[in-house]
Design an enzyme around this catalytic site. Structure first.
Site, PDB file in Angstrom:
ATOM      1  N   SER A  10       0.851  -1.190   0.000  1.00 58.66           N
ATOM      2  CA  SER A  10       0.000   0.000   0.000  1.00 58.66           C
ATOM      3  C   SER A  10       0.886   1.239   0.000  1.00 58.66           C
ATOM      4  CB  SER A  10      -0.965  -0.001   1.198  1.00 58.66           C
ATOM      5  OG  SER A  10      -0.299  -0.306   2.388  1.00 58.66           O
ATOM      6  N   GLU A  12       1.065   5.478   0.759  1.00 60.63           N
ATOM      7  CA  GLU A  12       0.431   6.601   1.474  1.00 60.63           C
ATOM      8  C   GLU A  12       0.802   7.948   0.859  1.00 60.63           C
ATOM      9  OE1 GLU A  12       0.553   6.371   5.811  1.00 60.63           O
ATOM     10  OE2 GLU A  12       1.094   8.493   5.877  1.00 60.63           O
ATOM     11  N   ASP A 103      -2.464  13.928  16.412  1.00 65.65           N
ATOM     12  CA  ASP A 103      -1.663  14.723  17.335  1.00 65.65           C
ATOM     13  C   ASP A 103      -2.341  16.059  17.568  1.00 65.65           C
ATOM     14  OD1 ASP A 103       0.536  13.007  17.874  1.00 65.65           O
ATOM     15  OD2 ASP A 103       1.195  13.327  15.807  1.00 65.65           O
ATOM     16  N   PHE A 210      11.268  14.859  10.386  1.00 65.79           N
ATOM     17  CA  PHE A 210      10.122  13.955  10.607  1.00 65.79           C
ATOM     18  C   PHE A 210      10.388  13.038  11.792  1.00 65.79           C
ATOM     19  CE2 PHE A 210       9.493  14.042   5.777  1.00 65.79           C
ATOM     20  CZ  PHE A 210       8.592  15.088   5.865  1.00 65.79           C
ATOM     21  N   HIS A 260       3.944  -1.061   3.636  1.00 68.32           N
ATOM     22  CA  HIS A 260       3.163   0.161   3.439  1.00 68.32           C
ATOM     23  C   HIS A 260       4.181   1.294   3.257  1.00 68.32           C
ATOM     24  CE1 HIS A 260      -0.155   3.091   4.200  1.00 68.32           C
ATOM     25  NE2 HIS A 260       0.770   3.793   4.830  1.00 68.32           N
TER      26      HIS A 260
END
Ligand code: FAD
Length: 282
Positions: A10, A12, A103, A210, A260
């Site tokens: 998958s 994102e 968040d 990140f 993913h």
């Protein structure tokens, strides 16, 4: 992959802010479809900040006949607002969702209540039964706010007990963290698949930013190697591609049920890795 003996795949995306970014992403999506992923997913900004963009993109993909899953969190909205949004997805024919706590949005002070992901899963199951396949987040290096390793596993189990179907991990570069985590999950009675989240290495500064924000660890040896490349972005990309391909191979060879990818809305880094892994359909 549609083929049953192929690992799950998958991809994102995050919803772009500008029409130009959106146009570029639609093109990236089209090209990544050559790998026939199980689905694409679209993130949801903290506090629901991308609600319309996420929804618009998800519906666009769905109308193009592409399997797609919106990410969702309560994000400060009330139950009726979230219920209406989920109902809209159901009405549109969406059958997958990634259910999160999310968040705290930046600039929001005290009094903001975040709803845990297990509560969102239970809410979706209560109002929409088994209509959606629900994926939840998992943290092999443990969520930064977790009180302890065992607590985090217990809360993950709570998400599955509430009705989640699968997990997707935060990214990591130490495969042992995933294997140990999976052992602990199995010991806790978690039987659902948990797909490793994979972050290609494209830009060292962004990756550091990140990772600091989400608590993903960049091992010191890796940080040092990347630092040594300085501004040589071609070498960083080449090194990153080889390293992440090896990571994926190790994961798949040792029982990970699929991958993913955090694509960062880019085609090439992910496509190169997937090609190296030989995961293209016939
Ligand atoms: P939860 O599972 O609710 O856990 C949050 C923290 O609380 C953990 O420390 C946990 O140990 C603890 N906890 C959990 N349940 C309870 C409970 N019942 N009682 C007490 N403590 C509890 N963020 C976005 O804003 N948008 C996105 O689209 C997005 N997509 C993501 C996709 C993936 C695959 C991953 C791994 C993360 C994503 N995130 C996204 C980031 C995520 O929202 C943050 O990591 C957030 O801090 C936690 O969300 P969660 O769903 O894991 O929370």
């Amino acid at each position: 992959m549609t083929d049953t003996d192929q690992p799950h795949l998958s991809f994102e995306f995050f919803p772009p802010k500008t029409p130009k970014g959106r146009e570029k992403l639609l093109n990236v999506r089209q090209k990544l479809s050559e790998f026939e992923p199980d689905y694409f997913s679209v993130t949801y900004g903290a506090g629901g900040s991308t609600r319309d963009n996420t929804k618009g993109l998800v519906k666009h993909f769905h109308n193009e006949g592409v399997p797609v899953a919106p990410h969702l969190s309560f994000g400060g909205d009330d139950e009726e607002t979230i219920k209406a949004l989920i109902a809209e997805y159901k009405e549109a024919g969406i059958t997958r969702m990634v259910a999160l706590r999310g968040d705290m949005p930046s600039g929001v002070g005290g009094g903001y209540e975040m709803i845990y992901a297990n509560e969102l899963v239970a809410f979706i199951r209560k109002h929409f039964g088994d209509h959606f396949h629900l994926a939840v987040a998992a943290y092999p290096e443990i969520h930064p706010q977790a009180k302890s390793y065992d607590d985090d596993i217990r809360y993950l189990k709570g998400k599955f007990d509430a009705g989640a179907d699968s997990g997707i991990t935060q990214y990591f570069y130490n495969p042992d963290a995933y294997f140990y985590f999976m052992d602990q999950c199995h010991k806790a009675g978690i039987t659902q698949p948990i797909y490793p989240g994979v972050m290609p290495i494209i830009n060292f500064q962004n990756l550091t930013r990140f990772s600091d924000a989400c608590g993903a660890e960049i091992p010191r040896w890796l940080r040092k190697r990347l630092e040594a490349y300085g501004d040589d972005s071609a070498s960083i990309k080449a090194f990153g591609e080889e390293l992440v391909t090896e990571l994926c191979e190790t994961l798949l060879d040792n029982g990970a049920p699929g991958l993913h990818f955090y694509t960062m809305n880019q085609y090439e880094p992910v496509a190169n890795i997937v090609k190296h892994l030989g995961l293209q359909p016939e």
